[in-house]
Design an enzyme around this catalytic site. Structure first.
Site, PDB file in Angstrom:
ATOM      1  N   GLU A 175      -4.368   7.677   7.824  1.00 51.83           N
ATOM      2  CA  GLU A 175      -5.353   6.804   7.172  1.00 51.83           C
ATOM      3  C   GLU A 175      -5.640   5.582   8.044  1.00 51.83           C
ATOM      4  O   GLU A 175      -6.786   5.162   8.186  1.00 51.83           O
ATOM      5  CB  GLU A 175      -4.817   6.376   5.800  1.00 51.83           C
ATOM      6  CG  GLU A 175      -5.812   5.603   4.958  1.00 51.83           C
ATOM      7  CD  GLU A 175      -5.251   5.222   3.596  1.00 51.83           C
ATOM      8  OE1 GLU A 175      -6.001   4.616   2.799  1.00 51.83           O
ATOM      9  OE2 GLU A 175      -4.066   5.523   3.317  1.00 51.83           O
ATOM     10  N   HIS A 215       0.832  -1.208   0.000  1.00 55.89           N
ATOM     11  CA  HIS A 215       0.000   0.000   0.000  1.00 55.89           C
ATOM     12  C   HIS A 215       0.865   1.256   0.000  1.00 55.89           C
ATOM     13  O   HIS A 215       0.553   2.239  -0.691  1.00 55.89           O
ATOM     14  CB  HIS A 215      -0.916  -0.027   1.222  1.00 55.89           C
ATOM     15  CG  HIS A 215      -1.747   1.204   1.387  1.00 55.89           C
ATOM     16  ND1 HIS A 215      -1.522   2.131   2.385  1.00 55.89           N
ATOM     17  CD2 HIS A 215      -2.803   1.675   0.682  1.00 55.89           C
ATOM     18  CE1 HIS A 215      -2.401   3.101   2.287  1.00 55.89           C
ATOM     19  NE2 HIS A 215      -3.190   2.856   1.265  1.00 55.89           N
ATOM     20  N   GLU A 251       2.199   1.937  -3.427  1.00 54.33           N
ATOM     21  CA  GLU A 251       1.155   2.534  -4.271  1.00 54.33           C
ATOM     22  C   GLU A 251       1.092   4.052  -4.070  1.00 54.33           C
ATOM     23  O   GLU A 251       0.999   4.820  -5.035  1.00 54.33           O
ATOM     24  CB  GLU A 251      -0.194   1.894  -3.947  1.00 54.33           C
ATOM     25  CG  GLU A 251      -1.372   2.502  -4.678  1.00 54.33           C
ATOM     26  CD  GLU A 251      -2.572   2.709  -3.782  1.00 54.33           C
ATOM     27  OE1 GLU A 251      -3.087   3.851  -3.734  1.00 54.33           O
ATOM     28  OE2 GLU A 251      -2.992   1.749  -3.115  1.00 54.33           O
ATOM     29  N   HIS A 252       1.164   4.490  -2.825  1.00 57.21           N
ATOM     30  CA  HIS A 252       1.171   5.928  -2.542  1.00 57.21           C
ATOM     31  C   HIS A 252       2.416   6.609  -3.115  1.00 57.21           C
ATOM     32  O   HIS A 252       2.328   7.673  -3.729  1.00 57.21           O
ATOM     33  CB  HIS A 252       1.131   6.159  -1.033  1.00 57.21           C
ATOM     34  CG  HIS A 252      -0.236   6.111  -0.436  1.00 57.21           C
ATOM     35  ND1 HIS A 252      -0.774   7.140   0.295  1.00 57.21           N
ATOM     36  CD2 HIS A 252      -1.200   5.142  -0.467  1.00 57.21           C
ATOM     37  CE1 HIS A 252      -1.992   6.817   0.705  1.00 57.21           C
ATOM     38  NE2 HIS A 252      -2.270   5.605   0.260  1.00 57.21           N
TER      39      HIS A 252
END
Length: 421
Positions: free
Chosen positions: A127, A47, A50-51
């Protein structure tokens, strides 16, 4: 036929689904890698990568990546799942070279500067905190961890805060080098696109991918039931009750979708009608079936006031047993099939959905998405198939995750005994 597919000499797969009647094109890169491919000590790296892909290359900084797409009126986004990561753009057909240029740049040349790593680390920690503060989000992470204990498939997609808080740049860069290789990537486009033109651009632009290496995910091991309870001062109690399901390669895959639709797939479903409409025990109740490459899970989610728990759980168990021991009606199955077909066909009206479908089909099944074939498989499901699969799934030991005020929730053994009766 509107669908064309080519595998380039380096193993990179390119697929187009041409729809001339639209003015736009959705295009993206899908990678056959997700949370389940992580080392447990690096949970969250998929993840975070991806950022970080959007945080700059030698030719574009983070702002320019976003501005160039939005200056053309387009939209860019990405997602990470347990088995896939995707980067996609939707924009007007004439701007396809721009989208491919940016996608090829970030996938091959992201620099992931240290200052951006630190800044984005804080964003991801926020998040994670936001998900933790959202009961009907975090309950599914708790459930996943019990369903697949001690393995990456059971770890949270966002990662654990203590791991993300110490994630190093070299861990991110090494992950890209290991997994963002031609044989694991699919470039998929849907909309007003010419396959030959796209292919020539891809060959020219995607020429600096790392070499393929042998990388496999740990085989899934569904736990033998389990219980995860978090007592928390909330207005509602949140429950996920699940069972071992089937993989996406199982012959009963479409039967599982029908079973979930009948049991808890909408306002006409058994759970919604019996538990919300007739008894008023919940505001929200639904079922879902998630399939992976080599495993699956079937689960029911309910959110209710804590005073309703003593009534809710027995009724849920009764409905599970009823669908296992009594065949569904022809009307119920026809309604479920109509919903499944409509969802499939109406989804095809979205270019992004079409691009996503084709990419996932190639990665998971190694062949082109065929609407007719899928409709035929949905139509072939029989009431006996649904009953047999229900008995197969619901005889496994249950997995339970609960969050909120739980003093009135029955203990695990009592719930398991109800389901074994």
């Amino acid at each position: 036929m509107s669908i064309e597919f080519t595998t380039l000499p380096n193993g990179l797969r390119v697929i187009t689904d041409t729809v001339k009647a639209v003015d736009s094109v959705a295009v993206g890169v899908w990678a056959d890698v997700g949370t389940r491919h992580e080392d447990m000590k690096d949970n969250g790296v998929a993840h975070m990568v991806e950022h970080m892909m959007f945080k700059g290359t030698p030719s574009r900084n983070a702002a320019q990546i976003a501005e160039q797409i939005e200056d053309a009126g387009g939209q860019v986004n990405a997602y990470t799942s347990r088995e896939l990561t995707a980067y996609h753009v939707h924009l007007l057909k004439d701007d396809l070279p721009l989208a491919l240029g940016i996608l090829s740049d970030i996938l091959q040349h992201s620099t992931m500067p240290e200052d951006e790593v630190e800044r984005e680390r804080d964003v991801i920690l926020q998040e994670i905190g936001m998900a933790t503060d959202t009961p009907d989000d975090i309950i599914f992470d708790n459930y996943q961890e019990v369903a697949y204990p001690g393995q990456a498939l059971g770890a949270p997609i966002l990662g654990k805060a203590e791991i993300v808080g110490n994630m190093r740049r070299d861990t991110l860069m090494n992950y890209v080098k290991r997994f963002y290789t031609p044989g694991r990537l699919v470039i998929s486009a849907a909309g007003n696109v010419n396959h030959g033109d796209l292919l020539r651009q891809v060959e020219r632009m995607f020429d600096h991918l790392p070499e393929d290496t042998e990388q496999t995910a740990e085989p899934a091991r569904y736990g033998n039931g389990g219980d995860h309870r978090t007592e928390k001062a909330l207005e509602q109690s949140h429950i996920v009750l699940g069972f071992e399901g089937i993989s996406r390669h199982d012959d009963a895959y479409y039967t599982a979708a029908a079973l979930s639709t009948i049991l808890g797939g909408g306002m006409s479903s058994r759970l919604f009608q019996e538990i919300r409409e007739k008894r008023g025990l919940v505001y929200s109740i639904s079922s879902f079936h998630s399939s992976y490459q080599d495993s699956g899970q079937f689960a029911i989610y309910a959110g209710t006031g804590p005073e309703k728990l003593p009534l809710l759980i027995p009724v849920v168990c009764e409905e599970i047993m009823r669908i296992c021991h009594k065949a569904v009606t022809a009307q119920e199955l026809a309604r479920a099939k109509a919903q499944m077909k409509a969802n499939l066909l109406m989804g095809r009206e979205s270019m992004m959905t079409r691009a996503n479908q084709q990419a996932k089909q190639l990665i998971h099944f190694h062949h082109v998405f065929d609407v007719k074939d899928r409709l035929e498989k949905i139509e072939s499901v029989t009431p006996a198939d649904v009953r047999d699969l229900a008995c197969r799934i619901f005889t496994s030991r249950p997995t339970l995750a609960a969050l909120g005020p739980l003093s009135r929730l029955e203990d695990y053994d009592t719930i398991a005994a109800r389901l074994a009766a």
